[in-house]
Structures are given as C-alpha cells and as structure tokens.
Design an enzyme around this catalytic site. Structure first.
Site, short mmCIF file in Angstrom:
data_model
loop_
_atom_site.label_atom_id
_atom_site.label_comp_id
_atom_site.label_asym_id
_atom_site.label_seq_id
_atom_site.Cartn_x
_atom_site.Cartn_y
_atom_site.Cartn_z
N ASN A 11 0.77 -1.33 0.03
CA ASN A 11 -0.07 -0.25 -0.11
C ASN A 11 0.95 1.08 0.00
O ASN A 11 1.44 1.67 0.95
CB ASN A 11 -0.97 -0.08 1.15
CG ASN A 11 -1.67 1.42 1.47
OD1 ASN A 11 -1.52 2.03 0.84
ND2 ASN A 11 -2.08 1.24 2.55
N TRP A 12 0.82 1.74 -1.15
CA TRP A 12 1.88 2.94 -1.24
C TRP A 12 1.32 4.28 -0.71
O TRP A 12 2.04 5.20 -0.60
CB TRP A 12 2.22 3.24 -2.76
CG TRP A 12 2.77 2.31 -3.50
CD1 TRP A 12 3.27 1.05 -3.05
CD2 TRP A 12 3.44 2.21 -4.92
NE1 TRP A 12 4.00 0.28 -4.01
CE2 TRP A 12 3.99 1.06 -5.11
CE3 TRP A 12 3.46 3.38 -5.86
CZ2 TRP A 12 4.66 0.75 -6.53
CZ3 TRP A 12 3.70 2.84 -7.24
CH2 TRP A 12 4.60 1.62 -7.53
N LYS A 13 0.16 4.28 -0.13
CA LYS A 13 -0.36 5.51 0.52
C LYS A 13 -0.51 6.30 -0.44
O LYS A 13 -0.47 6.17 -1.71
CB LYS A 13 0.10 5.64 1.98
CG LYS A 13 0.24 4.39 2.84
CD LYS A 13 0.26 4.47 4.23
CE LYS A 13 0.48 3.46 4.84
NZ LYS A 13 -0.06 3.21 6.32
N HIS A 98 -9.65 0.61 5.24
CA HIS A 98 -8.30 0.66 5.81
C HIS A 98 -8.64 1.90 6.76
O HIS A 98 -9.37 2.83 6.82
CB HIS A 98 -7.21 1.53 4.70
CG HIS A 98 -5.88 1.57 5.12
ND1 HIS A 98 -5.51 2.58 6.01
CD2 HIS A 98 -4.93 0.61 5.11
CE1 HIS A 98 -4.48 2.26 6.39
NE2 HIS A 98 -3.89 1.24 5.86
N GLU A 100 -6.84 4.37 7.92
CA GLU A 100 -6.65 5.69 7.54
C GLU A 100 -8.00 6.28 7.07
O GLU A 100 -8.37 7.43 6.97
CB GLU A 100 -5.47 5.88 6.72
CG GLU A 100 -4.12 5.61 7.69
CD GLU A 100 -2.93 5.37 6.93
OE1 GLU A 100 -2.88 5.35 5.53
OE2 GLU A 100 -2.08 4.80 7.49
N GLU A 170 -5.54 -5.41 10.58
CA GLU A 170 -4.46 -4.28 10.75
C GLU A 170 -4.83 -3.55 11.94
O GLU A 170 -5.63 -2.62 11.87
CB GLU A 170 -4.44 -3.20 9.71
CG GLU A 170 -4.38 -3.92 8.06
CD GLU A 170 -3.67 -3.17 7.24
OE1 GLU A 170 -2.46 -3.06 6.97
OE2 GLU A 170 -4.32 -1.83 7.13
N GLY A 176 1.88 2.32 10.77
CA GLY A 176 2.73 3.56 10.61
C GLY A 176 3.36 4.08 12.00
O GLY A 176 3.96 5.14 12.10
N SER A 216 2.89 -1.99 10.41
CA SER A 216 4.58 -1.87 10.60
C SER A 216 5.39 -3.11 10.20
O SER A 216 6.05 -3.69 10.98
CB SER A 216 4.76 -1.42 12.15
OG SER A 216 4.34 -0.05 12.41
N GLY A 237 2.46 -1.11 4.44
CA GLY A 237 2.62 0.20 3.96
C GLY A 237 3.80 0.93 3.67
O GLY A 237 4.35 0.75 2.73
N GLY A 238 4.46 1.49 4.72
CA GLY A 238 5.66 2.45 4.65
C GLY A 238 6.68 1.52 3.81
O GLY A 238 7.60 2.06 3.22
#
Ligand code: PGA
Length: 255
Positions: A11-13, A98, A100, A170, A176, A216, A237-238
């Site tokens: 997930n490149w956000k 998600h 976010e 998640e 994150g 994470s 993610g990150g």
C-alpha cells in the site's frame, strides 16, 4: 508448491508521483526477479498512478495491481471521486476499510459494505481491512470491534461472494507507528476471525478466506508473521515504497 497462496500487498499510500511510480516499478522489477506461482505480489499505488503503473507492468507477470480506494456508485456527481466501475479491468484488488479512511476520513460501515460489494460486482477482489484502536484493545474490546467490522463490511455479500474476499487484520495502533502487533496477537485474531466466519457462514466459507497481517511490517519482522499457519500474507505500508525493503519482505516468503 505451498498448500496456500501467499499475498504480499504494498500500500503505497499517498506517495509517488506518476514518474516516481514508474521508477519504483522499474526498481522493484530489477530487485524481485522471480515470483512463484503460489505467491501474489500486489502493488497499490495512488489512483493517479494506476494507468502509469499498468503501462509499466505490460508484459511483466510478477506483479498485480490494486487500488487503495474508490467510490461504490458507478458514476455521477461525486466531485473528486473515482468509481470502482472505472477501475474494472485496470486493477485486480481494492483495499477497503483501511483505518486511515475509517478514522482519518470518517468512512462508516455502510459505505465500506457498499465498496466491498462494488468491488465484487466489478470483478475486483476486495481486501477488507479490520482492526481495533489502542483504547479498544486496552479495554478488552478488540474482538468485538473486529467482529462488528466483519459483520458490517460483509453485509451485502452472499456466502459465495465472501469466499472471494481477502481480510487484512491491521490493528490501528500498529499502522505507521513502528510498533507492530506480535505474531501471537495476529494468530489469536486470525483464529477468532476464522471461528467468526464459520459461525456466520460455514466452515467452507471460512476456510476459503485468506487472512493478511498489516501494521509496521518490516524485513525484520515479516518472517515471524509469514511463519504462522493461519497467515496468508502481509499488507505492507511504509516499507512498500522502498524497493529494497519491499523486495526483502517478498524474499522472506521462501525463507
Ligand atoms: P504500515 O502501514 O506498514 O506503514 O504500518 C500498513 C498499511 O497501511 O496497511
């Protein structure tokens, strides 16, 4: 050949302009030279990058494409949105629910259920994200929260359609933050979700649904989650926008 398919979803956000996205795909293609048939590596760039990444992936069967978000109505006066129907044929997966979006953009259960249903209608596999906040975990409500998110998120699906949904656990507090859940936390929630699906639908449905862990994930902790029998992969993610980290996570599948 493994008995189960393993998914590694990036997930490149809200990172990467189209030119940066092209470059990232080129770097990933150089770094990840082989993806076995029982593994699916899914790239989920920002919507703006989808056609660029798709173009970049022509003739490259190592990676699949997913979207991070879309609106469930097919078309209409919805300024700023893109519809799930518009993504048909462009992506194979859609991240829905998600944290976010739930917590940062106030997405409610009803909208999430519509997005899951719209994905199925458009032959896109929904990746439904569920997970509790830190307060909900501390107060002992993590499982009730996850059960509620499963029930409402899948509300518009038939049992046959539920078999084709991917669920990502998640925990919100792990996303994150650098503070991942432990493999035991994930295992415990996976077995709860498996029981929940069996009760709500059937054992057949329950066994068909892949479970991913997200929050994470790093090259250092990926293997411990992948080693769980009940884990079908990772939502990253990150670490997915750094080609070396993502390639390293992908390499952990065969460790
Ligand atoms: P993270 O994000 O790996 O940066 O914690 C996970 C996610 O957004 O799904």
């Amino acid at each position: 050949m493994r008995e189960k398919v393993i998914y590694i979803v990036g997930n490149w956000k809200m990172y990467c302009s189209p030119s940066e996205a092209s470059l990232l795909v080129q770097r990933l293609t150089d770094a990840i030279t082989h993806v076995p048939a029982d593994m699916k590596v899914v790239l989920c760039p920002p919507s703006l990058d989808i056609t660029t990444v798709r173009h970049e992936l022509e003739g490259n069967d190592r990676f699949l494409l997913g979207a991070q978000n879309a609106y469930p109505k097919d078309e209409g006066a919805f300024t700023g949105e893109i519809s799930v129907a518009m993504l048909k044929g462009l992506v194979d997966y859609l991240i829905v629910g998600h944290s976010e979006r739930r917590h940062g953009f106030g997405e409610r259960d009803g909208l999430i259920a519509q997005k899951v249903a719209a994905a199925r209608r458009n032959k896109i596999t929904p990746i439904l994200c569920v997970g509790e906040t830190h307060e909900e975990r501390l107060s002992g409500h993590a499982k009730i929260v996850v059960a509620d998110q499963l029930e409402t998120g899948l509300a518009l699906m038939t049992p046959e359609e539920v078999k084709r949904v991917i669920i990502a656990y998640e925990p919100v507090w792990a996303i994150g933050t650098g503070d991942s859940a432990t493999p035991e936390d994930a295992k415990d929630m996976f077995s709860y979700m498996r029981r929940w699906l069996t009760t709500a639908y059937s054992q057949k449905v329950s066994q068909a649904v892949p479970f991913l862990y997200g929050g994470s994930v790093t090259p250092e902790n990926a293997h411990a989650f992948l080693a769980l029998v009940s884990c079908n992969g990772l939502l990253v993610g990150g670490a997915s926008v750094n080609y070396q980290s993502f390639a390293s996570i992908v390499s952990k599948v065969d460790d």
